[in-house]
Write a protein that holds these residues in place. Structure first.
Motif, PDB file in Angstrom:
ATOM      1  N   ARG A   1       0.679  -1.218  -0.145  1.00 17.42           N
ATOM      2  CA  ARG A   1      -0.003  -0.090   0.086  1.00 17.42           C
ATOM      3  C   ARG A   1       0.790   1.385  -0.059  1.00 17.42           C
ATOM      4  NH1 ARG A   1      -3.223  -1.672   5.097  1.00 17.42           N
ATOM      5  NH2 ARG A   1      -3.821   0.550   5.351  1.00 17.42           N
ATOM      6  N   ARG A   2       1.897   1.247   0.833  1.00 18.81           N
ATOM      7  CA  ARG A   2       2.847   2.387   0.501  1.00 18.81           C
ATOM      8  C   ARG A   2       3.442   2.375  -0.750  1.00 18.81           C
ATOM      9  NH1 ARG A   2       5.103  -0.245   5.413  1.00 18.81           N
ATOM     10  NH2 ARG A   2       4.079   0.632   7.376  1.00 18.81           N
ATOM     11  N   PHE A   3       3.926   1.495  -1.531  1.00 21.97           N
ATOM     12  CA  PHE A   3       4.333   1.508  -2.757  1.00 21.97           C
ATOM     13  C   PHE A   3       3.201   2.398  -3.722  1.00 21.97           C
ATOM     14  CE2 PHE A   3       5.065  -0.271  -7.215  1.00 21.97           C
ATOM     15  CZ  PHE A   3       6.219   0.113  -7.240  1.00 21.97           C
ATOM     16  N   ALA A   4       1.977   1.644  -3.617  1.00 25.48           N
ATOM     17  CA  ALA A   4       0.870   2.242  -4.380  1.00 25.48           C
ATOM     18  C   ALA A   4       0.446   3.747  -4.049  1.00 25.48           C
ATOM     19  CB  ALA A   4      -0.399   1.297  -4.059  1.00 25.48           C
ATOM     20  N   LEU A   5       0.863   4.043  -2.860  1.00 21.66           N
ATOM     21  CA  LEU A   5       0.921   5.637  -2.369  1.00 21.66           C
ATOM     22  C   LEU A   5       1.924   6.315  -3.060  1.00 21.66           C
ATOM     23  CD1 LEU A   5      -0.386   7.870  -1.129  1.00 21.66           C
ATOM     24  CD2 LEU A   5       0.814   7.273   1.107  1.00 21.66           C
ATOM     25  N   TRP A   6       3.089   5.781  -2.976  1.00 17.73           N
ATOM     26  CA  TRP A   6       4.214   6.455  -3.642  1.00 17.73           C
ATOM     27  C   TRP A   6       4.000   6.644  -5.103  1.00 17.73           C
ATOM     28  CZ3 TRP A   6       7.724   4.292  -7.313  1.00 17.73           C
ATOM     29  CH2 TRP A   6       9.148   5.118  -7.314  1.00 17.73           C
ATOM     30  N   GLU A   7       3.368   5.769  -5.798  1.00 22.59           N
ATOM     31  CA  GLU A   7       3.054   5.809  -7.370  1.00 22.59           C
ATOM     32  C   GLU A   7       2.206   7.001  -7.658  1.00 22.59           C
ATOM     33  OE1 GLU A   7       4.038   2.030  -9.755  1.00 22.59           O
ATOM     34  OE2 GLU A   7       2.143   1.936  -8.500  1.00 22.59           O
ATOM     35  N   SER A   8       1.426   7.584  -6.568  1.00 24.44           N
ATOM     36  CA  SER A   8       0.205   8.222  -6.703  1.00 24.44           C
ATOM     37  C   SER A   8       0.907   9.828  -6.473  1.00 24.44           C
ATOM     38  CB  SER A   8      -1.031   8.031  -5.989  1.00 24.44           C
ATOM     39  OG  SER A   8      -0.713   8.245  -4.672  1.00 24.44           O
ATOM     40  N   LEU A   9       1.900   9.935  -5.851  1.00 18.19           N
ATOM     41  CA  LEU A   9       2.516  11.397  -5.553  1.00 18.19           C
ATOM     42  C   LEU A   9       2.943  11.997  -6.553  1.00 18.19           C
ATOM     43  CD1 LEU A   9       4.680  10.196  -2.366  1.00 18.19           C
ATOM     44  CD2 LEU A   9       2.324  10.919  -2.429  1.00 18.19           C
ATOM     45  N   SER A  10       2.859  13.367  -6.585  1.00 19.84           N
ATOM     46  CA  SER A  10       3.398  14.328  -7.553  1.00 19.84           C
ATOM     47  C   SER A  10       4.519  15.104  -7.279  1.00 19.84           C
ATOM     48  CB  SER A  10       2.184  15.037  -7.899  1.00 19.84           C
ATOM     49  OG  SER A  10       0.874  14.467  -8.612  1.00 19.84           O
ATOM     50  N   TYR A  11       5.289  15.559  -8.176  1.00 17.32           N
ATOM     51  CA  TYR A  11       6.311  16.264  -7.988  1.00 17.32           C
ATOM     52  C   TYR A  11       6.350  17.832  -8.552  1.00 17.32           C
ATOM     53  CZ  TYR A  11      11.160  18.174  -8.257  1.00 17.32           C
ATOM     54  OH  TYR A  11      12.304  18.966  -8.134  1.00 17.32           O
ATOM     55  N   CYS A  12       6.439  18.863  -7.904  1.00 16.93           N
ATOM     56  CA  CYS A  12       6.496  20.140  -8.584  1.00 16.93           C
ATOM     57  C   CYS A  12       7.765  20.657  -8.889  1.00 16.93           C
ATOM     58  CB  CYS A  12       5.930  21.152  -7.647  1.00 16.93           C
ATOM     59  SG  CYS A  12       5.553  22.857  -8.426  1.00 16.93           S
ATOM     60  N   GLY A  13       8.431  20.715 -10.037  1.00 14.91           N
ATOM     61  CA  GLY A  13       9.809  21.098 -10.330  1.00 14.91           C
ATOM     62  C   GLY A  13       9.871  22.693  -9.818  1.00 14.91           C
ATOM     63  N   ARG A  14       9.075  23.675 -10.024  1.00 12.87           N
ATOM     64  CA  ARG A  14       9.154  24.935  -9.594  1.00 12.87           C
ATOM     65  C   ARG A  14       9.571  24.881  -8.283  1.00 12.87           C
ATOM     66  NH1 ARG A  14       4.873  26.629 -11.693  1.00 12.87           N
ATOM     67  NH2 ARG A  14       5.704  27.744 -13.529  1.00 12.87           N
ATOM     68  N   ASP A  15       8.647  24.181  -7.421  1.00  9.45           N
ATOM     69  CA  ASP A  15       9.072  24.291  -5.997  1.00  9.45           C
ATOM     70  C   ASP A  15       9.943  23.305  -5.354  1.00  9.45           C
ATOM     71  OD1 ASP A  15       7.319  26.630  -5.732  1.00  9.45           O
ATOM     72  OD2 ASP A  15       5.591  25.618  -5.900  1.00  9.45           O
ATOM     73  N   HIS A  16      10.220  22.274  -6.125  1.00  6.46           N
ATOM     74  CA  HIS A  16      11.139  21.272  -5.714  1.00  6.46           C
ATOM     75  C   HIS A  16      10.455  20.651  -4.437  1.00  6.46           C
ATOM     76  CE1 HIS A  16      14.630  18.707  -5.256  1.00  6.46           C
ATOM     77  NE2 HIS A  16      14.884  19.052  -4.214  1.00  6.46           N
ATOM     78  N   LEU A  17       9.392  20.203  -4.649  1.00  7.08           N
ATOM     79  CA  LEU A  17       8.606  19.419  -3.473  1.00  7.08           C
ATOM     80  C   LEU A  17       7.770  18.185  -4.058  1.00  7.08           C
ATOM     81  CD1 LEU A  17       5.541  20.548  -3.384  1.00  7.08           C
ATOM     82  CD2 LEU A  17       6.571  22.433  -2.633  1.00  7.08           C
ATOM     83  N   VAL A  18       7.604  17.374  -3.273  1.00  7.36           N
ATOM     84  CA  VAL A  18       6.519  16.295  -3.437  1.00  7.36           C
ATOM     85  C   VAL A  18       5.303  16.495  -2.886  1.00  7.36           C
ATOM     86  CG1 VAL A  18       6.196  13.711  -3.440  1.00  7.36           C
ATOM     87  CG2 VAL A  18       8.523  14.675  -3.830  1.00  7.36           C
ATOM     88  N   TYR A  19       4.055  16.297  -3.212  1.00 10.71           N
ATOM     89  CA  TYR A  19       2.785  16.307  -2.621  1.00 10.71           C
ATOM     90  C   TYR A  19       1.977  15.292  -2.835  1.00 10.71           C
ATOM     91  CZ  TYR A  19       0.916  18.276  -6.899  1.00 10.71           C
ATOM     92  OH  TYR A  19       0.700  18.560  -8.295  1.00 10.71           O
ATOM     93  N   ASP A  20       0.940  14.844  -1.941  1.00 16.05           N
ATOM     94  CA  ASP A  20      -0.019  14.082  -2.134  1.00 16.05           C
ATOM     95  C   ASP A  20      -1.368  14.864  -2.785  1.00 16.05           C
ATOM     96  OD1 ASP A  20      -2.081  12.256  -1.997  1.00 16.05           O
ATOM     97  OD2 ASP A  20      -1.139  11.567   0.019  1.00 16.05           O
ATOM     98  N   PRO A  21      -1.632  14.606  -3.893  1.00 15.76           N
ATOM     99  CA  PRO A  21      -2.775  15.268  -4.482  1.00 15.76           C
ATOM    100  C   PRO A  21      -4.356  15.238  -3.620  1.00 15.76           C
ATOM    101  CG  PRO A  21      -1.499  14.014  -6.084  1.00 15.76           C
ATOM    102  CD  PRO A  21      -1.084  13.580  -4.986  1.00 15.76           C
TER     103      PRO A  21
END
Length: 208
Positions: free
Chosen positions: A154-174
């Motif tokens: 389930r953590r792996f599935a959550l990891w695949e659903s995360l997004s990354y913003c190159g402008r702010d250099h951060l990962v976020y959970d949609p």
């Protein structure tokens, strides 16, 4: 795909899975190897693979999904004794056979020749049988380990659903708009899916 929670833009937002697929390059080539044999050096070839990425993929790829105690298979209590028996019985049989067929120095030579053969024919298949059957059954019956591996999936599935913003250099959970640096991905996964239950406290997770 939801926009970045910090800048509110989508133009530089990418999924974690797409980043790992597109920016990690795997190059396979045939490498030359050189071995030292009894009759001189030996040359051969072997397929090798080089994995090339960048600092972002290194940070996103160095994520832990499963606690170490759940990764190793569960050993059956009987397997240790059976493995010892698998080693001891061939030696005993070889010693008995050598003693019956020869005496003195010839008995020792015969033992040295017979013991490795019995080990290869009996011990190795026995150990493989023990490992595959008993330990596999013990791992399947280990409910705690199976639940731990389910949480890892389930953590792996959550990891695949995360997004990354190159402008702010951060990962976020949609889903929740929770953002964190790429280095904090493992912490967010284990906080979102802890070892006790699946629950997300958005207010506490925001510190990532």
């Amino acid at each position: 795909m939801n926009p970045c929670p910090r800048c509110g833009m989508l133009d530089q937002v990418r999924g974690i899975r797409a980043i790992m697929q597109n920016e990690v390059r795997r190059t396979t080539f045939v490498g030359q190897i050189r071995l030292h044999g009894h009759h001189g050096p030996l040359r051969g070839s072997m397929n090798q693979q080089i994995v090339q990425g960048n600092s972002l993929t290194d940070a996103l790829g160095a994520v832990v999904f499963l606690e170490p105690r759940y990764a190793d298979p569960t050993r059956d209590k009987r397997s240790v004794w059976l493995i010892l028996a698998a080693f001891a019985i061939p030696f005993a049989v070889a010693a008995l056979g050598a003693g019956l067929l020869a005496h003195g120095f010839f008995s020792f030579i015969l033992y040295v020749l017979i013991a490795p053969l019995i080990i290869v024919l009996i011990t190795v298949p026995a150990i493989q049988f023990i490992t595959r059957r008993l330990d596999a059954a013990a791992t399947a019956a280990d409910s705690e380990k199976m639940r731990g591996r389910e949480r890892g999936a389930r953590r792996f599935a959550l990891w695949e659903s995360l997004s990354y913003c190159g402008r702010d250099h951060l990962v976020y959970d949609p889903r929740y708009g929770v953002s964190f640096p790429p280095e904090g991905t493992t912490g967010y996964l284990f906080h979102s899916i802890p070892e006790t239950e699946f629950a997300v406290n958005v207010d506490e997770v925001r510190r990532y």
